[in-house]
Motif scaffolding. Structure first.
Motif, PDB file in Angstrom:
ATOM      1  N   GLN A 110     104.884 -56.426  53.281  1.00  0.00           N
ATOM      2  CA  GLN A 110     103.272 -55.883  53.372  1.00  0.00           C
ATOM      3  C   GLN A 110     102.146 -56.739  54.520  1.00  0.00           C
ATOM      4  N   TYR A 144     100.188 -54.455  43.861  1.00  0.00           N
ATOM      5  CA  TYR A 144     101.218 -55.122  44.046  1.00  0.00           C
ATOM      6  C   TYR A 144     100.669 -56.563  44.347  1.00  0.00           C
ATOM      7  N   HIS A 148     102.589 -59.393  42.313  1.00  0.00           N
ATOM      8  CA  HIS A 148     103.715 -59.943  43.158  1.00  0.00           C
ATOM      9  C   HIS A 148     102.974 -61.077  42.881  1.00  0.00           C
ATOM     10  N   SER A 182     104.759 -49.878  46.479  1.00  0.00           N
ATOM     11  CA  SER A 182     105.332 -50.303  47.551  1.00  0.00           C
ATOM     12  C   SER A 182     106.328 -50.037  49.217  1.00  0.00           C
ATOM     13  N   LYS A 187      98.991 -52.713  52.704  1.00  0.00           N
ATOM     14  CA  LYS A 187      97.902 -52.832  51.556  1.00  0.00           C
ATOM     15  C   LYS A 187      96.088 -53.063  51.933  1.00  0.00           C
ATOM     16  N   GLN A 642     111.128 -56.520  47.788  1.00  0.00           N
ATOM     17  CA  GLN A 642     110.149 -56.425  47.851  1.00  0.00           C
ATOM     18  C   GLN A 642     109.490 -54.755  48.307  1.00  0.00           C
ATOM     19  N   THR A 643     110.013 -53.983  49.038  1.00  0.00           N
ATOM     20  CA  THR A 643     109.943 -52.447  49.868  1.00  0.00           C
ATOM     21  C   THR A 643     109.626 -51.951  47.909  1.00  0.00           C
TER      22      THR A 643
END
Length: 784
Positions: A110, A144, A148, A182, A187, A642-643
């Motif tokens: 990100q 997010y 995470h 995501s 972000k 992650q996406t």
């Protein structure tokens, strides 16, 4: 009298009744949970959208520009534009964000930006969907990153960039309508104005801009984008429409709800088959009672009512129980929704709408029961008193004599032979095993596919070990050249390819001009999987994403021509291939490097690479991240995880829950089927025991027959999950830009672990269920 008969039937068939009850309850529970999720999702999205007031058009831009030009454009387009606001983002690499025990956010895919709250629209909210107001020294961290990195309110993060260094206390979660999901690659961290001004003055991070427009009620988004392009206004970045943010926000929860609905529908099918098994077993036991009732003049309708009343009562109780349990189960599936969208903005609406699940399932079961109970009408009183209702109507040809057996033991051969001779009975069990396996394996395949390195190809990215993304800075061209030269001389890099994405104008189906993002480079080194055609190999060739090539896009096929404009010059390109891409709304394109770079509208640059054998990927990533602090170095596998993190996590819950439920269902169904079979075979079993066969030998015959059906059902169910499941997943993903998903199956999970788990569960069930069934008074059984 009817109620007494129903009560007696419940007492006599406790296990069977419990099995059917559980299937109906589970089906209602899952269906009600899915409906509840969807009913919660829609008003939650509406409430978040209402409070956040997101932009209808967002133009991302890197580089300097004159705000007065934007203001003049806004005034000239007042027919379409209600408000305009420009947000200045201070973008830093994750390695500059420190937290915990000397940890950083390095390696995140990100883009991290620090901002202050907007004044007019596109507000960033807290978990109560109230506009964030961050105090000095505090920071609101996107949900997010809170999830995470397991951050909590009250924790401290430190921002270090050049000479700037400052500690911030996490004061809130940041719920960001435009950048929540995501799937969005950026972000926003929210600061107090004073802290932001200090960071801005100290030149911490690269400055990027969101030039945002809020349209009037009848504003034309496409007209504004076309006018913006023709005005030559700053566009050094992608343009995103509000509908894309809506799709990304709803995607993960909607996908989970659809999977749950599919599982619920399969469970209803299993419940129907289970009811059929129950009916066959009950009819075998009650055939003489049915004959007596018919003989004394009780009508067919009244006889059916006896059995139908049982299922009516059961459906009502199981439906209400499943509906009440759904209130607890739904929290397992909508945690992501409550965190990212809204804690509870839907009121009682989800509870009201989810009540449709038990009502619909009740009517489906009653209608099915009525169709099954019509079998009673086909048998006369004399036939019912003389014969077994479910026995074959005619003698079957004698096949598979024992004399021909050369490979199996006697008991196993007799079991296999019984499946062939009475396949009409066993086919019901086979169908149940197929549906159950499909229900368990399909979510597992979807989970493995999303976790697979090959999934990057559905994101428009060729499969590689790692990639380096360069930020849009004033020195990006020089940095890109230096990186390329170093990779050429790095013996640890087996191969690499550079790609540059620019915005071009493209002529749409109506003859006007739109934007299109075209990536240029050598696509032979890290090829994509093409739905049709091939990669562009020379000048004048282009490939389109599925979303761009579809009727809702440019409406092009392989061999068609596309007209693009760059630097005021038009070029006609031939479409050589169509690929899948779920990023950027799915609307991307790729062309050979001979097309040339549109230097006025470069969006981003990246390099894909494979390391040589024996080279540690993580160490190589760390080396390049240290050398090129301005770049983002990621593992491609980690990039996809992650996406799609939220969807993958929720799918994992469904996989585990689905397998547990499926195993329990198969155990109950197997016990139910065996009871029906044994009730039919009592006389036959008594004869076998009278001629010397032991109870153990008879059990082995039933075990051999059932396990044979289980193996076949597992085989066909797994194959169905591969092919039919692939079709269903592709159909769902086509709305995102991926029309043909190839499901990844882990062989040892599909063909070893799952069959072994079922065989153990069924073998134990058979062993326990057969023991009391094959024992007893021989004389009593011979009279049957």
């Amino acid at each position: 009298m009817f109620l007494k008969m129903v009560r007696d039937d419940f007492r006599r068939n406790k296990i069977i009744t419990a099995a059917v009850f559980l299937f109906i309850m589970f089906a209602v529970m899952l269906a009600a949970s899915a409906v509840h999720n969807i009913a919660h999702l829609i008003p939650s999205m509406a409430d978040l959208q209402k409070r956040a007031v997101p932009a209808d058009i967002t133009q991302m831009h890197s580089g300097e520009f004159v705000q007065e030009d934007i203001d003049r454009f806004t005034e000239a387009q007042r027919e379409h534009i209600a408000m305009q606001e420009t947000m200045v983002l201070l973008t830093l690499d994750g390695s500059h964000i420190h937290f915990g025990d000397n940890q950083t956010m390095a390696g995140t895919v990100q883009d991290i930006s620090f901002v202050v709250q907007n004044e007019k629209f596109d507000f960033i909210l807290d978990l109560n969907n109230e506009k964030l107001d961050v105090m000095e020294g505090g920071v609101a961290v996107p949900i997010y990153f809170m999830e995470h990195y397991h951050l909590k309110i009250g924790d401290t993060i430190t921002v270090k960039s050049g000479e700037y260094a400052k500690d911030f206390v996490i004061s809130d979660y940041a719920r960001d309508y435009e950048m929540n999901a995501s799937l969005t690659s950026s972000k926003r961290f929210v600061l107090n104005q004073a802290d932001y001004d200090e960071m801005y003055t100290m030149q911490a991070g690269e400055r990027e801009y969101l030039i945002e427009f809020k349209l009037t009620e009848n504003g034309d988004s496409q007209a504004i984008q076309t006018a913006y392009i023709e005005a030559g206004l700053p566009a050094n970045g992608p343009t995103v429409e509000g509908e894309v943010f809506l799709l990304f926000n709803a995607l993960s929860d909607a996908a989970v709800a659809l999977v749950i609905i599919l599982i619920s529908m399969l469970m209803i099918v299993i419940a129907f088959l289970c009811i059929r098994l129950t009916f066959l077993a009950t009819m075998d036991e009650d055939v003489r009672e049915i004959g007596i009732m018919k003989a004394i003049g009780i009508s067919k309708r009244e006889i059916r009512k006896v059995y139908l009343t049982k299922y009516r009562i059961m459906s009502v109780i199981a439906g209400l129980t499943g509906y009440l349990l759904s209130f607890f189960v739904v929290h397992l599936f909508n945690r992501n929704m409550r965190l990212y969208l809204s804690s509870d903005s839907a009121g009682i609406l989800p509870y009201v709408l989810s009540f449709a699940a038990p009502v619909v399932i009740y009517f489906l079961i009653v209608m099915y029961c009525k169709s099954v109970l019509k079998r009673i009408d086909k048998v006369s009183a004399v036939e019912a008193l003389r014969s077994n209702m479910t026995a074959p109507g005619k003698k079957q040809k004698y096949r598979f004599p024992l004399l021909h057996n050369r490979f199996f033991s006697l008991n196993y051969y007799m079991g296999f032979r019984d499946v062939w001779r009475r396949f009409k009975i066993y086919r019901l069990l086979l169908l149940i095993y197929i549906v159950s396996t499909f229900m368990a394996i399909l979510p597992l395949h979807v989970y493995n596919t999303m976790n697979s390195p090959e999934f990057s190809t559905y994101m428009g990215i060729g499969k590689s070990d790692m990639r380096i993304d360069l930020r849009m800075t004033d020195t990006i061209t020089a940095d890109f050249t230096r990186l390329h030269e170093e990779l050429v001389n790095d013996s640890d890099i087996e191969k690499h390819a550079a790609y540059i994405t620019s915005a071009y104008q493209v002529k749409n189906t109506e003859g006007s001009w739109d934007y299109i993002y075209i990536e240029i480079g050598d696509f032979s080194l890290f090829p994509l999987n093409y739905l049709e055609g091939r990669a562009p190999q020379g000048e004048g060739e282009i490939t389109l994403s599925y979303a761009n090539a579809s009727a809702s896009g440019l409406n092009k096929k392989v061999g068609d021509e596309v007209v693009i404009k760059a630097g005021g010059k038009e070029k006609t390109l031939t479409v050589t291939g169509i690929y899948q891409d779920i990023t950027n709304g799915g609307k991307t394109a790729k062309a050979h490097m001979d097309l040339g770079i549109n230097n006025d509208a470069v969006l981003w640059m990246h390099v894909s690479m494979n390391v040589a054998a024996g080279v540690n990927i993580q160490e190589k990533m760390n080396n390049y991240q240290t050398t090129y602090g301005f770049a983002k170095v990621t593992d491609v596998r980690d990039y996809t995880q992650q996406t799609l993190g939220n969807i993958i996590d929720q799918m994992g819950v469904i996989v585990i829950g689905g397998m547990i439920i499926t195993v329990l269902m198969i155990v109950l169904i197997t016990a139910l089927f065996l009871r029906m079979l044994v009730s039919k075979d009592m006389s036959q079993m008594a004869i076998m025991r009278s001629i010397g066969l032991t109870s153990k030998q008879i059990r082995h015959q039933y075990m051999a027959a059932t396990l044979m059906v289980l193996v076949l059902g597992t085989l066909f169910g797994a194959l169905a999950s591969n092919y039919i499941g692939e079709f269903l997943v592709s159909l769902a993903m086509s709305f995102m830009g991926a029309a043909k998903i190839e499901l990844v199956q882990v062989v040892w999970q599909t063909w070893l672990l799952w069959p072994l788990l079922l065989m153990v569960a069924v073998a134990i069930t058979l062993s326990v269920s057969c023991k009391p069934a094959v024992k007893g008074d021989l004389s009593a059984r011979l009279k049957v």
